[in-house]
Design an enzyme around this catalytic site. Sequence first.
Site, PDB file in Angstrom:
ATOM      1  N   TYR B 231       1.075  14.216  -5.230  1.00  0.00           N
ATOM      2  CA  TYR B 231      -0.081  14.934  -4.690  1.00  0.00           C
ATOM      3  C   TYR B 231      -0.158  16.241  -5.452  1.00  0.00           C
ATOM      4  O   TYR B 231       0.753  17.062  -5.393  1.00  0.00           O
ATOM      5  CB  TYR B 231       0.074  15.185  -3.183  1.00  0.00           C
ATOM      6  CG  TYR B 231      -0.226  13.964  -2.346  1.00  0.00           C
ATOM      7  CD1 TYR B 231       0.743  13.001  -2.125  1.00  0.00           C
ATOM      8  CD2 TYR B 231      -1.494  13.768  -1.799  1.00  0.00           C
ATOM      9  CE1 TYR B 231       0.462  11.875  -1.366  1.00  0.00           C
ATOM     10  CE2 TYR B 231      -1.776  12.650  -1.048  1.00  0.00           C
ATOM     11  CZ  TYR B 231      -0.804  11.697  -0.834  1.00  0.00           C
ATOM     12  OH  TYR B 231      -1.086  10.584  -0.093  1.00  0.00           O
ATOM     13  N   HIS B 413      -8.376   8.560  10.247  1.00  0.00           N
ATOM     14  CA  HIS B 413      -7.093   9.134   9.836  1.00  0.00           C
ATOM     15  C   HIS B 413      -5.973   8.773  10.800  1.00  0.00           C
ATOM     16  O   HIS B 413      -6.072   9.013  11.998  1.00  0.00           O
ATOM     17  CB  HIS B 413      -7.223  10.659   9.747  1.00  0.00           C
ATOM     18  CG  HIS B 413      -5.947  11.337   9.347  1.00  0.00           C
ATOM     19  ND1 HIS B 413      -5.414  11.212   8.081  1.00  0.00           N
ATOM     20  CD2 HIS B 413      -5.086  12.119  10.047  1.00  0.00           C
ATOM     21  CE1 HIS B 413      -4.292  11.900   8.019  1.00  0.00           C
ATOM     22  NE2 HIS B 413      -4.073  12.458   9.204  1.00  0.00           N
TER      23      HIS B 413
END
Lengths: 618, 618
Positions: B231, B413
């Site tokens: 990330y 999510h």
Amino acid sequence: MQNSGSKPCSCPSLKLREVASMYFTLVAAFLVILVVALQGSAPRGSDFPYKVPLDPQGLLELSWNVSYPEQAVHFQLLIRELRFGLLFGMSDRGEFENADLAVLWSDGHNSYFGDAWSDAKGQLHMDSQQDYQLLGARRAPEGLYLLFRRAFSTCDPKDYLIEDGTVHLIYGILDTPVHSLQAINVSALHRGLQRVQLLKPNISIPELPSDMKSMEITAPDVVIPSQETTYWCYMSELPEGFPKHHIIMYEPVVTAGNEALVHHMEVFQCAAQFDSFPHYNGPCDSKMKPERLNYCRHVLAAWAMGAQAFYYPEEAGLAFGGPGSSRYLRLEIHYHNPLVFQGRRDSSGIRLYYTASLRRHDAGIMELGLVYTPVMAIPPGEEAFVLTGYCTDKCTQLALPAAGIHIFASQLHTHLAGRKVVTVLSRDGRERQVVNSDGHYSPHFQEIRMLKEVVAVFPGDELITTCTYNTEDRSRATVGGFGILEEMCVNYVHYYPQTQLELCKSAVDPGYLHRYFNLVNRFNDEEICMCPQVSVPQQFYSIPWNTFNRDVLKSLYDFAPISMHCNKSSAVRFPGEWEKQPLPSITERLPEPVPRCPPAPGPQPAAPVPLNLGRLRR
Amino acid sequence: MQNSGSKPCSCPSLKLREVASMYFTLVAAFLVILVVALQGSAPRGSDFPYKVPLDPQGLLELSWNVSYPEQAVHFQLLIRELRFGLLFGMSDRGEFENADLAVLWSDGHNSYFGDAWSDAKGQLHMDSQQDYQLLGARRAPEGLYLLFRRAFSTCDPKDYLIEDGTVHLIYGILDTPVHSLQAINVSALHRGLQRVQLLKPNISIPELPSDMKSMEITAPDVVIPSQETTYWCYMSELPEGFPKHHIIMYEPVVTAGNEALVHHMEVFQCAAQFDSFPHYNGPCDSKMKPERLNYCRHVLAAWAMGAQAFYYPEEAGLAFGGPGSSRYLRLEIHYHNPLVFQGRRDSSGIRLYYTASLRRHDAGIMELGLVYTPVMAIPPGEEAFVLTGYCTDKCTQLALPAAGIHIFASQLHTHLAGRKVVTVLSRDGRERQVVNSDGHYSPHFQEIRMLKEVVAVFPGDELITTCTYNTEDRSRATVGGFGILEEMCVNYVHYYPQTQLELCKSAVDPGYLHRYFNLVNRFNDEEICMCPQVSVPQQFYSIPWNTFNRDVLKSLYDFAPISMHCNKSSAVRFPGEWEKQPLPSITERLPEPVPRCPPAPGPQPAAPVPLNLGRLRR
């Protein structure tokens, strides 16, 4: 299998009319309709071996056959006095809403036939897929015959799926002309329901011995009471010194004209412990009925409307007569007389066929399911609450012979809240076979059913019986027990060779149920009395029912150990430890059956079929 | 809608070969195969507007379009280096067992195409109904193009049902010749999976203003780390004094050649409470990353592989810039580098299109689902455990304008255990509409999805978000929370006009959870410490899990009152009583969707289609 209803062309005297129409659909689909006028001879009865009156007056008479190769039912409906048409169909429990219907209607000049469905409000609609296939219509002196065909499964979501077990047939009679299907006001019709086992098993009749004799157990010249429901009791007896025989077949004897009134009949043998039983011929609920008749509960034969003769398998017969067996028999007849006919006389009963040349095996009856105890309860207001009774591997290990037993018939039993019953055979934790299943079970229609396939059960197998109940109309819990407002979950399985095992049933462990009452009490801040003098039903009645208490009861029944009744007779257990037994664990379920859809022609246009019935009159 | 992939005849330069064959079936069924050789020009990109690389090297590139009128997807698969064939297909979660596959295989001389399925062991079988319909095959300099079509629903139980939400595509490459489909050893193949939203909504592009400007938020010249997962965080900022604008569209900027590595990207705006944020360009999990970057969490844009440009509806834009709004932006890029390429350079990011001519409404983002609290927990060993979060009528009554709000997009999510997410709109106790649903949800594939239909939500409506979790690989309870091994259940809905309501979420009442711990403790004769110093997670971890404790937790969550977070921001509630609120009651559920089956041709024979690809070489 009889299926000549679908082959009218094989009769030489047919007149065929072919109508090919093209309607509505973009894809060119052909609607080919054969309107067959059978002239002269009536269809042979053997073409439609099963027959049942639909209405209490017997104006509508349904005959049918089942073709397993075609996966279809052929119907022959006799309408004795045709007015302006009729509805015939099927629905989940006999209601006229969400029903699947074949409709014949007339505007007084022209008549039409079509496949329709009713919505949740009972309004009729033409079905976009026509699955009741009209095969013919014929006028005869006794009335109009309609012949039509329906596949078990159509894969049309508006259609009823014809399954094993009970089917609720519904009918309605049109007394006035109607100009369209949509104009029919279903709620205003003369209408009703009839329960049948539509999918009769396809069993070949065993060979019958030459020395076979028969005896009729019939109530002589009963005046049927002029009330809707009567259970009639009649005591009969075997000749003195009647030796052991095998019943190898039995069939109904129904007085002509009373076919629509005789709902079901059973012959029970009395307990051998009493030397004699009093004579009796009267209602079973009469105060005049001798107390001792309650000891006549061993089923010898059971018949319900629509059932045919019952044959034992070639290897077995049901023993009666001889030492250790009572000479006394009780016949029980359920008369269903909703139109309250007066003064009808009846001499119906059951004809037993028996032989002195004993077959290889005695047949036995074993009780599966739940013990009759209040610890198994159903909360109020439930649409479909499930209870399960177990016959464990430990019990079958102990009680069954190494070669196993063979179940060939089954009678399902619950009281008024029962909606579904199923027994599944499990081996090594894996479900293997459905023993018997009725997804539209009705407590008002209990018959002994031959199984499509004989089920072999071996030591170590488990038999799991699951009942589904509806208590939406009740305001307090329904507990297990003998009362008509209490519940049972039982499958009487008929099998051979007979063993000592008469009862293989379970109930939740009472100690765990006590923990449940405690838990509910604390969680809800209520006081349920745990004092020993308060009975289990009282504790259930005092529960403040809500989704939590309901769900936790379900969880308890799915988790708590069980108390097993692995019994030689209703009071004598096999030796061993039967308390706090683990629940059988199932690692692999049987797959849900996937309905087979009929092969093409594919969807047909939603158009009624015109019928030439001449002009109808009021 | 683009669907010219199914109409090759409209191109003038086509050579068509029609092969009509009759096989096996008793009903005469025609298998009509068009092997289309497109010569010269490549198919126009606009025919297949959606594109995704299947493998990390980009050897297989899938393009597709969706025809809602036909209820079918048209695929164009580019195989850059064809060896001896390939598998392409779909399965529940990307596994190669129980998968639905299109297979191209060659024995070195002849090539074949067929619709196949794999059983629970991964063994391939030819499907009895051929539903991957081959439309064409074409050799081009860049590789072989295969064109084929698949209906969303085929009503073949061996086929995957293509639904809204995530679809797990799988592929496998045949490196050696095979003589039959059955001979393919699936486990030995070079293979992988790719997640996409196959059924993109059919939305017309809103008109864009003439004063539209764009800015690229891209990380300059990143060296992609040689590890599977990175990330990457990059801080960017708006010019000083940048006034309020509306973002009306954004699209991905992916460095050429890195299409298979850039998995997803998001642009976050930082919190306005800080005047400045440090620069940063590095891995998000680095110890060097400044702490303050954790305050950059307000989503401005999100993109995932396979997604296209995101357009705001004509009436609304996402506000950024101006007073009360931070100048600082954080770009986060998820690099997925399973082949561990070294030294790859990348400058990908997101291009924002914005306008100073503010649209009628500011768009807002609202968080639905569960509060991040450990009171909502999932037992270990669960295959599909369900948790539900509520946005109640009381909250929407208070916080929404009378004219309602319009939800146009949604981002689901959960953390790693999430398997399904769905939000349903309920009004007066009746479920009305699915807001967004993903039955194959993966926490590794979170994108903002445009809704097929804008959903209007009015005061008094309820929004019910249900998440399904799998904890089969876990040995202790999974509690709610921020950690990657804790769980969330969230639907970020994008709507207009913006309101003060930022959060409408729930959790079980902690007092009732305490009763649950007490109850479990007593029922199981175990000691779970109820001392105040023991945290809720510790209490969950100490539960001895069994079916009873699991089922009762479910019952608790279905029964106990809730604590509502009806919040203006994550910390400020709307005024009112929000504790011990009743659970919304649902009296009418939405019906399960009934898959539409494609109209006849009806079943086709299970025969592979020969393809003329010339001789293939190793």
